[in-house]
Motif scaffolding. Structure first.
Motif, PDB file in Angstrom:
ATOM      1  N   PHE A   1       0.806  -1.222   0.000  1.00  0.00           N
ATOM      2  CA  PHE A   1       0.000   0.000   0.000  1.00  0.00           C
ATOM      3  C   PHE A   1       0.842   1.277   0.000  1.00  0.00           C
TER       4      PHE A   1
ATOM      5  N   ILE B   1      -5.716  -7.656  -1.830  1.00  0.00           N
ATOM      6  CA  ILE B   1      -6.191  -6.376  -1.274  1.00  0.00           C
ATOM      7  C   ILE B   1      -7.695  -6.396  -1.000  1.00  0.00           C
ATOM      8  N   TYR B   2      -8.363  -7.496  -1.373  1.00  0.00           N
ATOM      9  CA  TYR B   2      -9.793  -7.631  -1.094  1.00  0.00           C
ATOM     10  C   TYR B   2     -10.072  -8.949  -0.366  1.00  0.00           C
TER      11      TYR B   2
ATOM     12  N   ASP C   1      -9.670  -4.184   6.535  1.00  0.00           N
ATOM     13  CA  ASP C   1      -9.229  -5.152   5.530  1.00  0.00           C
ATOM     14  C   ASP C   1      -7.794  -4.898   5.077  1.00  0.00           C
ATOM     15  N   THR C   2      -7.435  -3.634   4.931  1.00  0.00           N
ATOM     16  CA  THR C   2      -6.081  -3.287   4.483  1.00  0.00           C
ATOM     17  C   THR C   2      -5.193  -2.795   5.620  1.00  0.00           C
TER      18      THR C   2
ATOM     19  N   GLU D   1      -0.166   2.900   7.463  1.00  0.00           N
ATOM     20  CA  GLU D   1      -0.424   1.474   7.608  1.00  0.00           C
ATOM     21  C   GLU D   1      -0.184   1.097   9.063  1.00  0.00           C
TER      22      GLU D   1
ATOM     23  N   VAL E   1      -9.714   0.886  -2.866  1.00  0.00           N
ATOM     24  CA  VAL E   1      -9.773   0.294  -1.523  1.00  0.00           C
ATOM     25  C   VAL E   1     -10.511   1.176  -0.518  1.00  0.00           C
TER      26      VAL E   1
END
Length: 479
Positions: free
Chosen positions: A16, A367-368, A280-281, A298, A336
């Protein structure tokens, strides 16, 4: 010991680190929207996969508009409004399990639940599905329970948090551990814990069904304004101000609030910092009220815990931000996160997509991951009985397909009769404080309507008297 975060981050491999913000073209924005001028610390905006709701300017009470998410471009000046509140609307939230149900709270001390007709409003909506009275002062915050259908939380300026069982239309629990105004509320993933920030400078983690405070922190050096659970990481993030009035963020262990794990000054601006977290991320977004920037990080389980990624910059200041749920994102474009930015100076709502750059056109499973879906894991009665369950997950791979439409249950309305314009209940008079408040506000509204009707009839009588006098003064031979 508190860890100070460095703004010269060490290199760390992350999928990311190249995420960028993409502003929608003008034809995909919402233009000429009369965004409210209220200065309450709220987003004034709520978004789901079908509609965007925005608190708007209105005379004679509070109102908000509901726009289909596909209806971009210039807004008609006669767009219908939801306008049943007698005071300014302070917060709105869509039901996470039913796209047509939205809750609102207001300065008139009420919480109301509305059902938006399929396709959007065609005329002004004045009658709510539910009118909930229980607070003695204005209500500033509302939150839906994340896994249970029919449970709504409201926080008022009477320092109370009420838990509403919407199938009964009544509060089933009052949390009264706060000594000042509650500034924000956040649930953990399964809704078994509630974190609150308060004007008394305390951060609390509460067991909502019992109202018991499990952990609390006295934030003397860090004035907490917003609090957020970081998914299942057993971490809390707060935004606020330092003793030198610089904007600040802090990371906490939810099981030990004796001192923050990380504390860092952001900048010297005075606007509130709104935090948003994508479980999720594991990405954290910080958006400042009154400025146009969105910083993103992050979140990791190892030091330094918060890894700075990048900053989206825009010259247009934002009043609030709505967020699209995961199932409403464009997975084909590797989107996202999506913000809906309120720009009151332009009367504009501007979508901003956060995109992970990928060359492949195939579905990006990394990423999903499976994400919280649109089905409740529990009924209201099950949650109140002490059961906790994680959200029902769904995959975004085949696109968003709702398996079935949730039926939103409300109490059966009592039969009534109308006598000379006054609505009278056929059964016994109100017996509870909640029923008395409902009756009081209905009578106040009826008195206001009758006074307006009387004033208009008085004006009409004066006009007729003037016309009669003019007729008498006209000579028989006059033209």
């Amino acid at each position: 010991m508190t860890v100070k975060m460095s703004w010269c981050p060490t290199y760390r491999s992350s999928k990311f680190r190249n995420v960028y913000g993409k502003v929608a073209s003008r034809e995909h924005c919402f233009d000429s929207v009369p965004i409210t001028k209220n200065v309450h610390d709220s987003h004034f905006c709520a978004v789901n996969a079908k509609y965007i709701a925005v608190v708007t300017e209105s005379s004679g009470g509070g109102a908000f508009i509901v726009i289909p998410i596909t209806q971009c471009g210039r807004l008609d000046s006669h767009t219908p409004k939801v306008c049943g509140h007698q005071g300014n609307v302070l917060d709105i939230k869509w039901n996470p399990f039913c796209d047509n149900i939205i809750a609102s709270c207001s300065e008139d001390t009420s919480v109301r639940v509305w059902e938006i007709p399929e396709g959007g409003l065609r005329r002004n909506m004045n009658t709510a599905l539910l009118e909930l009275y229980g607070h003695s002062r204005r209500v500033g915050l509302i939150e839906w329970h994340p896994t249970s259908s029919g449970i709504l939380f409201s926080a008022g300026y009477d320092y109370k948090i009420l838990i509403w069982h919407l199938e009964l239309g009544e509060p089933v629990k009052m949390i009264d551990c706060h000594t000042d105004v509650v500034l924000s509320m956040s649930f953990n993933t399964d809704g078994s814990l509630l974190a609150t920030s308060c004007k008394d400078r305390k951060l609390r983690v509460i067991e909502p069904r019992s109202g018991r405070v499990l952990q609390h922190a006295n934030c003397k050096n860090h004035r907490v304004n917003r609090v957020l659970f970081l998914g299942n990481m057993k971490r809390l993030l707060t935004t606020g101000f330092s003793r030198w009035n610089t904007r600040q963020i802090a990371l906490w262990d939810q099981e030990d609030l004796s001192m923050p794990m990380v504390e860092e000054d952001i900048d010297g601006l005075s606007g509130l910092l709104f935090p948003f977290y994508d479980a999720d991320t594991h990405m954290l977004y910080l958006a400042g009220k009154g400025d146009g920037n969105i910083r993103y990080f992050e979140v990791t389980t190892e030091k330094p815990y918060l890894q700075y990624l990048m900053e989206f910059r825009s010259p247009a200041p934002q009043k609030g931000l709505g967020v699209m749920p995961k199932h409403g994102l464009d997975v084909g474009a590797c989107e996202v996160f999506r913000f809906y930015k309120l720009i009151p100076l332009k009367g504009l709502i501007e979508p901003i997509s956060m995109i992970v750059p990928r060359r492949s056109d195939t579905y990006q499973e990394d990423i999903y991951p499976m994400t919280a879906g649109t089905e409740p894991a529990l009924s209201a009665a099950q949650w109140l009985s002490g059961i906790d369950r994680d959200p029902v997950l769904m995959s975004l791979k085949e696109g968003y397909i709702r398996p079935k439409q949730l039926v939103f249950k409300t109490p059966v309305k009592k039969e009534s009769m109308v006598v000379n314009g006054l609505e009278l209940l056929n059964d016994a008079p109100p017996t509870t404080e909640n029923q008395m408040l409902q009756m009081f506000f209905k009578q106040q509204e009826e008195l206001r309507r009758l006074k307006e009707e009387l004033a208009s009839k008085n004006i009409r009588i004066r006009q007729l008297e003037l016309e009669l006098n003019n007729l008498k003064n006209v000579s028989p031979n006059g033209v």
